[in-house]
Design a protein around this motif. Sequence first.
Motif, PDB file in Angstrom:
ATOM      1  N   UNK A  67       1.245  -0.517  -3.363  1.00 48.67           N
ATOM      2  CA  UNK A  67       1.350   0.824  -3.928  1.00 48.67           C
ATOM      3  C   UNK A  67       0.188   1.711  -3.474  1.00 48.67           C
ATOM      4  N   UNK A  68      -0.989   1.121  -3.399  1.00 52.81           N
ATOM      5  CA  UNK A  68      -2.141   1.887  -2.936  1.00 52.81           C
ATOM      6  C   UNK A  68      -1.971   2.317  -1.479  1.00 52.81           C
ATOM      7  N   UNK A 115      -8.789  14.023  -9.818  1.00 53.18           N
ATOM      8  CA  UNK A 115      -7.644  14.423  -8.985  1.00 53.18           C
ATOM      9  C   UNK A 115      -7.479  13.515  -7.766  1.00 53.18           C
ATOM     10  N   UNK A 116      -8.149  12.357  -7.780  1.00 55.52           N
ATOM     11  CA  UNK A 116      -8.016  11.334  -6.731  1.00 55.52           C
ATOM     12  C   UNK A 116      -8.316  11.883  -5.332  1.00 55.52           C
ATOM     13  N   UNK A 117      -9.408  12.621  -5.251  1.00 53.33           N
ATOM     14  CA  UNK A 117      -9.834  13.177  -3.956  1.00 53.33           C
ATOM     15  C   UNK A 117     -11.114  12.457  -3.540  1.00 53.33           C
ATOM     16  N   UNK A 163      -3.260 -12.182  -6.916  1.00 53.88           N
ATOM     17  CA  UNK A 163      -1.992 -12.492  -7.583  1.00 53.88           C
ATOM     18  C   UNK A 163      -0.895 -11.561  -7.070  1.00 53.88           C
ATOM     19  N   UNK A 164       0.340 -11.820  -7.560  1.00 49.05           N
ATOM     20  CA  UNK A 164       1.464 -10.992  -7.122  1.00 49.05           C
ATOM     21  C   UNK A 164       1.300  -9.546  -7.585  1.00 49.05           C
ATOM     22  N   UNK A 165       0.780  -9.387  -8.823  1.00 49.42           N
ATOM     23  CA  UNK A 165       0.561  -8.033  -9.320  1.00 49.42           C
ATOM     24  C   UNK A 165      -0.454  -7.288  -8.454  1.00 49.42           C
ATOM     25  N   UNK A 166      -1.481  -8.015  -8.057  1.00 46.84           N
ATOM     26  CA  UNK A 166      -2.496  -7.391  -7.209  1.00 46.84           C
ATOM     27  C   UNK A 166      -1.916  -7.016  -5.850  1.00 46.84           C
ATOM     28  N   UNK A 177       1.165   8.611   1.576  1.00 44.05           N
ATOM     29  CA  UNK A 177       1.652   9.877   1.026  1.00 44.05           C
ATOM     30  C   UNK A 177       0.554  10.944   1.039  1.00 44.05           C
ATOM     31  N   UNK A 178      -0.672  10.512   0.729  1.00 41.94           N
ATOM     32  CA  UNK A 178      -1.781  11.457   0.774  1.00 41.94           C
ATOM     33  C   UNK A 178      -1.990  11.981   2.188  1.00 41.94           C
ATOM     34  N   UNK A 179      -1.875  11.072   3.172  1.00 44.03           N
ATOM     35  CA  UNK A 179      -2.034  11.496   4.566  1.00 44.03           C
ATOM     36  C   UNK A 179      -0.942  12.498   4.957  1.00 44.03           C
ATOM     37  N   UNK A 180       0.313  12.185   4.523  1.00 46.22           N
ATOM     38  CA  UNK A 180       1.392  13.118   4.803  1.00 46.22           C
ATOM     39  C   UNK A 180       1.136  14.465   4.138  1.00 46.22           C
ATOM     40  N   UNK A 181       0.609  14.398   2.910  1.00 47.31           N
ATOM     41  CA  UNK A 181       0.287  15.624   2.187  1.00 47.31           C
ATOM     42  C   UNK A 181      -0.774  16.436   2.925  1.00 47.31           C
TER      43      UNK A 181
END
Length: 521
Positions: free
Chosen positions: A424-425, A298-300, A415-418, A431-435
């Motif tokens: 995104x991370x 759950x990414x905690x 790289x650009x993808x990284x 977003x997690x902080x806002x949550x």
Amino acid sequence: MVASPTNTSTASMHKADMDGCELLPLSPRTSAHGQSTLDGLLPSGQGFGGETGCRTPADYRALWKKAIHQQILLIRMEKENQRLEASRDELHIRKMKLDYQEVGECPKEVQALWERKLNVPCRTKVQWDKEEIHTALCQGVPKSRRGEVWLLLSQQYRLRHSLPQRQQPPDTPYQDLLKQLTAQQHAILVDLGRTFPTHQYFSTQLGAGQLSLYNLLKAYSLLDTEVGYCQGISFVAGILLLHMSEEQAFDTLKFLMYDLGLRRQYRPDMISLQIQMYQLSRLLHDYHRSLYSHLEEHEISPSLYAAPWFLTLFASQFPLGFVSRIFDLLFVQGIEVVFKVALCLLSSHKGEILECDNFESIVDYLKTTIPTLTHNQMEEIITKALEMDISKQLHAYEVEYHVLQDEMMDAPPISEDSERLDRLEKTNAQLKKQNMDLLEKLQAARVKIQSLENSVESFLARECQMKHLIRALEQEKSSYQKTIERMRSTLPQDTAADVEMTQLKSSNNSNSKAKAASKKP
């Protein structure tokens, strides 16, 4: 030295008396009736010059001597009263500070041991057996002497370990620091009301507790300019102030931050805190794999729930008795005890956490349910923590973290993808902080709702009681009316008419008085 009757000062005093001029208090002055107001100060049987009423120098000397003696006695009594009052106030404040439930009862023989240790002369220069102290500490610390025991443990640590010169704190006296201004003043003032807001000693705005806390945080922010002020420090300082004076708390805070190295986790880069979160994650992985996998699914990460545990040493969320017991062990085991307690807390609630099936419910359980421990649970967790030894694992995990960091530094260019993944991370972290902020607001709202619901229940209960009372009064009124009707039916007609006229007049008089009262301004 005996003054002669012709002495100038005596003559001037006699002249002032004859003229009726007002003298200073406690001076021999004749009243309007011709009798000295201080005549009672002389021994019985002595007056001013005998029967003639004439004052002599000996009379003046006796009066002044006795008046001075009595004034000195009054001053001494006043000072003693002030000391007693200050002692009562100090006892009241001390009782207020230590108003928490102790975790585990300290046996009498252990209390006697601590008393002997604390009463040893030159105790700051004598090293004691480390195992003996650790054994006594595991058995308990008397709450009334806890602050003194902490000071003693810090002194024993400094006798065995000395900091390198470059790592020692500046040797600036506490009182000198209080005279200076700090750039952290606003942040400190804002956090005063957030630090132990429900504790009686700190709850009064700008009361004695908040002022002492402000002084302590201000002094440390000036002493340690690299760290300055961090919100978690206020809870650590607050715990110290509950058990000792300001200056003692300042010296103990320096010990915790410099000698035990806690200041590393408060540095602006917080690298030490990141290492601690990694170490806790690895401990979960090795000791409780299923719990670790559930949280990872759950990414905690530990930083979402355990960061306040480390930054405030559990003081921001857990009962004071539990936190004080952790502090007892902190002075001997250092930051390792925080890992032990955190691991024991998570393992003791493992089943309940595994039953939570989404991010919000897990975080809510970790932040709100775990801190509400029962007394037995707190004792069990402290006992388990005392039995653990994870020092080797912590050292290995710290080395592992640094190796991973070095490998990341030596990795090829991103790289650009990284880069996109990194963005995104970061967005995900925000977003997690806002949550988390929303969860905290939700928690506060729930507490408020619960309080309102309790108030509503109280009002409903009172309303029910009032209804019962009204119903009883109506029944009583009906009973009285029936009694009156029966009494009227037994009276002759003439007497009944007179009673009705009397009641009518009484009613009219009452109405007229009420109207008159209402017309008054």
